[in-house]
Design a protein around this motif. Structure first.
Motif, mmCIF file in Angstrom:
data_model
loop_
_atom_site.group_PDB
_atom_site.id
_atom_site.type_symbol
_atom_site.label_atom_id
_atom_site.label_comp_id
_atom_site.label_asym_id
_atom_site.label_seq_id
_atom_site.Cartn_x
_atom_site.Cartn_y
_atom_site.Cartn_z
ATOM 1 N N LYS A 2 5.724 53.949 34.184
ATOM 2 C CA LYS A 2 5.362 53.917 32.768
ATOM 3 C C LYS A 2 6.484 53.336 31.914
ATOM 4 O O LYS A 2 6.229 52.648 30.938
ATOM 5 C CB LYS A 2 4.979 55.299 32.276
ATOM 6 C CG LYS A 2 3.651 55.776 32.818
ATOM 7 C CD LYS A 2 3.188 56.996 32.070
ATOM 8 C CE LYS A 2 1.913 57.534 32.654
ATOM 9 N NZ LYS A 2 0.757 56.713 32.418
ATOM 10 N N ILE A 5 6.251 49.551 32.183
ATOM 11 C CA ILE A 5 5.113 49.057 31.409
ATOM 12 C C ILE A 5 5.429 49.089 29.914
ATOM 13 O O ILE A 5 5.181 48.122 29.191
ATOM 14 C CB ILE A 5 3.844 49.880 31.721
ATOM 15 C CG1 ILE A 5 3.425 49.669 33.174
ATOM 16 C CG2 ILE A 5 2.702 49.519 30.779
ATOM 17 C CD1 ILE A 5 2.361 50.624 33.660
ATOM 18 N N THR A 6 5.996 50.185 29.448
ATOM 19 C CA THR A 6 6.355 50.309 28.037
ATOM 20 C C THR A 6 7.422 49.290 27.653
ATOM 21 O O THR A 6 7.344 48.670 26.590
ATOM 22 C CB THR A 6 6.866 51.731 27.744
ATOM 23 O OG1 THR A 6 5.861 52.667 28.149
ATOM 24 C CG2 THR A 6 7.152 51.921 26.274
ATOM 25 N N LYS A 35 0.862 47.921 36.449
ATOM 26 C CA LYS A 35 -0.061 48.509 35.483
ATOM 27 C C LYS A 35 -1.344 48.984 36.169
ATOM 28 O O LYS A 35 -1.868 50.052 35.840
ATOM 29 C CB LYS A 35 -0.381 47.487 34.385
ATOM 30 C CG LYS A 35 -1.042 48.076 33.186
ATOM 31 C CD LYS A 35 -1.058 47.087 32.038
ATOM 32 C CE LYS A 35 -1.654 47.739 30.824
ATOM 33 N NZ LYS A 35 -1.623 46.861 29.663
ATOM 34 N N ASP A 38 -0.513 52.120 38.232
ATOM 35 C CA ASP A 38 -0.359 53.265 37.336
ATOM 36 C C ASP A 38 -1.710 53.797 36.862
ATOM 37 O O ASP A 38 -1.884 54.994 36.700
ATOM 38 C CB ASP A 38 0.509 52.872 36.138
ATOM 39 C CG ASP A 38 0.851 54.060 35.266
ATOM 40 O OD1 ASP A 38 1.391 55.049 35.813
ATOM 41 O OD2 ASP A 38 0.582 53.998 34.051
ATOM 42 N N ALA A 39 -2.664 52.895 36.664
ATOM 43 C CA ALA A 39 -3.996 53.305 36.211
ATOM 44 C C ALA A 39 -4.922 53.659 37.374
ATOM 45 O O ALA A 39 -6.089 54.001 37.153
ATOM 46 C CB ALA A 39 -4.621 52.177 35.377
#
Length: 76
Positions: A2, A5-6, A35, A38-39
């Motif tokens: 995360k 990604i951020t 991404k 992570d999802a």
């Protein structure tokens, strides 16, 4: 993951555009893969791996999306 990604989402617009250069576009391919992981999006993971092999063509789409939307295209 995360944090990566951020960090990528919060990059300045010009840096995002520079990362769309064909030699550096691999960064966005890795971004898409992370991404999707992570999802927990299996389709996104598969498409990310496929796009890795077509990165000579994807950089143009990335440049257009960053110019228009100020972010890289991904459906995840």
């Amino acid at each position: 993951m995360k944090a990566f990604i951020t960090a990528m989402d919060n990059l300045p617009w010009i840096v995002k555009l520079l990362l769309c250069i064909p030699a550096l576009d691999v960064v966005w391919t890795v971004y898409r893969l992370i991404k999707s992981i992570d999802a927990s999006n299996v389709l996104g993971i598969v498409i990310s791996v496929i796009l890795f092999f077509f990165s000579p063509f994807v950089w143009l789409i990335d440049i257009i999306c960053v110019i228009v939307n100020k972010k890289v295209w991904w459906f995840c």
